[in-house]
Design a protein around this motif. Structure first.
Motif, PDB file in Angstrom:
ATOM      1  N   LEU A  28     -39.176   4.709 -46.229  1.00  0.00           N
ATOM      2  CA  LEU A  28     -38.663   3.358 -46.003  1.00  0.00           C
ATOM      3  C   LEU A  28     -37.755   3.251 -44.781  1.00  0.00           C
ATOM      4  N   ARG A  29     -37.499   4.365 -44.133  1.00  0.00           N
ATOM      5  CA  ARG A  29     -36.524   4.346 -43.040  1.00  0.00           C
ATOM      6  C   ARG A  29     -36.963   3.464 -41.884  1.00  0.00           C
ATOM      7  N   SER A  30     -38.237   3.498 -41.534  1.00  0.00           N
ATOM      8  CA  SER A  30     -38.706   2.672 -40.416  1.00  0.00           C
ATOM      9  C   SER A  30     -38.631   1.192 -40.770  1.00  0.00           C
ATOM     10  N   LEU A  31     -38.959   0.861 -42.019  1.00  0.00           N
ATOM     11  CA  LEU A  31     -38.851  -0.531 -42.465  1.00  0.00           C
ATOM     12  C   LEU A  31     -37.415  -1.012 -42.377  1.00  0.00           C
ATOM     13  N   PHE A  32     -36.495  -0.217 -42.919  1.00  0.00           N
ATOM     14  CA  PHE A  32     -35.089  -0.606 -42.894  1.00  0.00           C
ATOM     15  C   PHE A  32     -34.543  -0.630 -41.465  1.00  0.00           C
ATOM     16  N   ALA A  33     -35.006   0.277 -40.621  1.00  0.00           N
ATOM     17  CA  ALA A  33     -34.545   0.300 -39.232  1.00  0.00           C
ATOM     18  C   ALA A  33     -34.967  -0.963 -38.502  1.00  0.00           C
ATOM     19  N   GLU A  34     -36.189  -1.421 -38.744  1.00  0.00           N
ATOM     20  CA  GLU A  34     -36.641  -2.647 -38.090  1.00  0.00           C
ATOM     21  C   GLU A  34     -35.877  -3.856 -38.602  1.00  0.00           C
ATOM     22  N   ALA A  35     -35.619  -3.889 -39.904  1.00  0.00           N
ATOM     23  CA  ALA A  35     -34.813  -4.979 -40.460  1.00  0.00           C
ATOM     24  C   ALA A  35     -33.419  -4.972 -39.849  1.00  0.00           C
ATOM     25  N   ASP A  36     -32.866  -3.782 -39.656  1.00  0.00           N
ATOM     26  CA  ASP A  36     -31.535  -3.643 -39.064  1.00  0.00           C
ATOM     27  C   ASP A  36     -31.497  -4.191 -37.638  1.00  0.00           C
ATOM     28  N   GLU A  37     -32.575  -3.973 -36.891  1.00  0.00           N
ATOM     29  CA  GLU A  37     -32.651  -4.440 -35.502  1.00  0.00           C
ATOM     30  C   GLU A  37     -32.907  -5.942 -35.415  1.00  0.00           C
ATOM     31  N   THR A  38     -33.616  -6.493 -36.402  1.00  0.00           N
ATOM     32  CA  THR A  38     -34.106  -7.863 -36.328  1.00  0.00           C
ATOM     33  C   THR A  38     -33.193  -8.866 -37.005  1.00  0.00           C
ATOM     34  N   ALA A  39     -32.581  -8.464 -38.108  1.00  0.00           N
ATOM     35  CA  ALA A  39     -31.867  -9.403 -38.968  1.00  0.00           C
ATOM     36  C   ALA A  39     -30.369  -9.153 -38.949  1.00  0.00           C
ATOM     37  N   ASP A  40     -29.648 -10.114 -39.524  1.00  0.00           N
ATOM     38  CA  ASP A  40     -28.202 -10.011 -39.656  1.00  0.00           C
ATOM     39  C   ASP A  40     -27.789  -9.551 -41.046  1.00  0.00           C
ATOM     40  N   ALA A  41     -28.728  -9.571 -41.985  1.00  0.00           N
ATOM     41  CA  ALA A  41     -28.469  -9.100 -43.346  1.00  0.00           C
ATOM     42  C   ALA A  41     -29.797  -8.765 -44.000  1.00  0.00           C
ATOM     43  N   LEU A  42     -29.760  -7.822 -44.934  1.00  0.00           N
ATOM     44  CA  LEU A  42     -30.945  -7.392 -45.672  1.00  0.00           C
ATOM     45  C   LEU A  42     -30.775  -7.786 -47.134  1.00  0.00           C
ATOM     46  N   LEU A  43     -31.766  -8.495 -47.669  1.00  0.00           N
ATOM     47  CA  LEU A  43     -31.750  -8.942 -49.059  1.00  0.00           C
ATOM     48  C   LEU A  43     -32.804  -8.180 -49.845  1.00  0.00           C
TER      49      LEU A  43
END
Length: 260
Positions: A28-43
């Motif tokens: 899941l690291r790549s998924l979370f890394a992209e969310a980290d780069e793209t978004a301001d918060a992860l739900l």
């Protein structure tokens, strides 16, 4: 390529049903890394682990280690499977995740109310509290979760509001699943509190073969962000749903704030 973060909008990356297992390390690291780069918060919309074990929770916490944006989560039914949902929640809290259970938080001026939810069916098919004690207990659990959602929403003082669930509050986003299991995928009782407060959006998971988007009776968008669903309908994009809201001016206050 992911879109750059915006100075005018706050972006939320939402996903549920990631079902971390004991051999999920690194997946899941790549998924979370992209969310980290793209978004301001992860739900994260529940079913974060597959069996609700301490080992699975630890692996998820490690996968989230590279995420620098705020992470907000609710648990799902799979996180209860081993009978120790508090272990899953505590592990994530120690990793910096805000785990909501009838509670609320605020991210950059957006209020987020969260609860797991429960089943029971929708509309005229909603199970009533009549007959055997076991039926009454089942219905009471759904009512308890709805009351917890109501309590969480009542705590919000922000103009922008999001609800985070695992079970569906409307039938529209479970359509696509076999009709006979609709009662186990959510409950209209969860929709009732959402109608009493101004809402911008609702996110849930659980229905892997459901529908991405529906609306409450009063038109609030509801998004089913179960990871298996996102992977099926959008196979060429990362399996999280990106949602954005305009940023509030720093000095803007709601009427409730002004009276405080």
């Amino acid at each position: 390529m992911p879109a750059p973060k915006s100075s005018t909008h706050i972006r939320f990356a939402a996903v549920g049903d990631i079902h971390v297992q004991k051999d999920s390390a690194g997946t899941l690291r790549s998924l979370f890394a992209e969310a980290d780069e793209t978004a301001d918060a992860l739900l994260l919309c529940g079913d974060l682990t597959d069996y609700g074990t301490a080992e699975e929770a630890r692996i998820l916490a490690e996968e989230l280690g590279a995420v620098h944006i705020p992470v907000v989560a609710v648990l799902g039914n799979h996180d209860y499977e081993s009978g120790t949902p508090e272990v899953v929640a505590d592990t994530l809290v120690h990793a910096g995740v805000r785990v909501l259970d009838g509670s609320a938080c605020e991210i950059e001026g957006v209020g987020i109310a969260g609860v797991k939810g429960f089943g029971g069916g929708f509309g005229r098919g909603t199970l009533g509290a009549w007959g055997e004690p076991a039926i009454k207990l089942f219905v009471q659990e759904a009512l308890n979760e709805a009351m917890k959602l109501e309590s969480a929403l009542a705590k919000l003082r922000t103009r922008r509001r999001i609800a985070l669930l695992h079970y569906a509050p409307i039938v529209g986003t479970v359509e696509g699943e076999p009709a006979e299991i609709f009662p186990f995928l959510g409950s209209s009782r969860l929709e009732a509190p959402l109608l009493r407060y101004p809402m911008d959006a609702v996110f849930h998971g659980h229905a892997h073969r459901g529908t991405l988007e529906g609306r409450t009776i009063n038109g609030v968008p509801v998004y089913n962000v179960a990871k298996p669903l996102l992977q099926r309908i959008r196979p060429d994009t990362s399996p999280f749903f990106l949602y954005e809201l305009p940023r509030e001016p720093v000095d803007e206050k709601t009427p409730a704030d002004a009276q405080a």
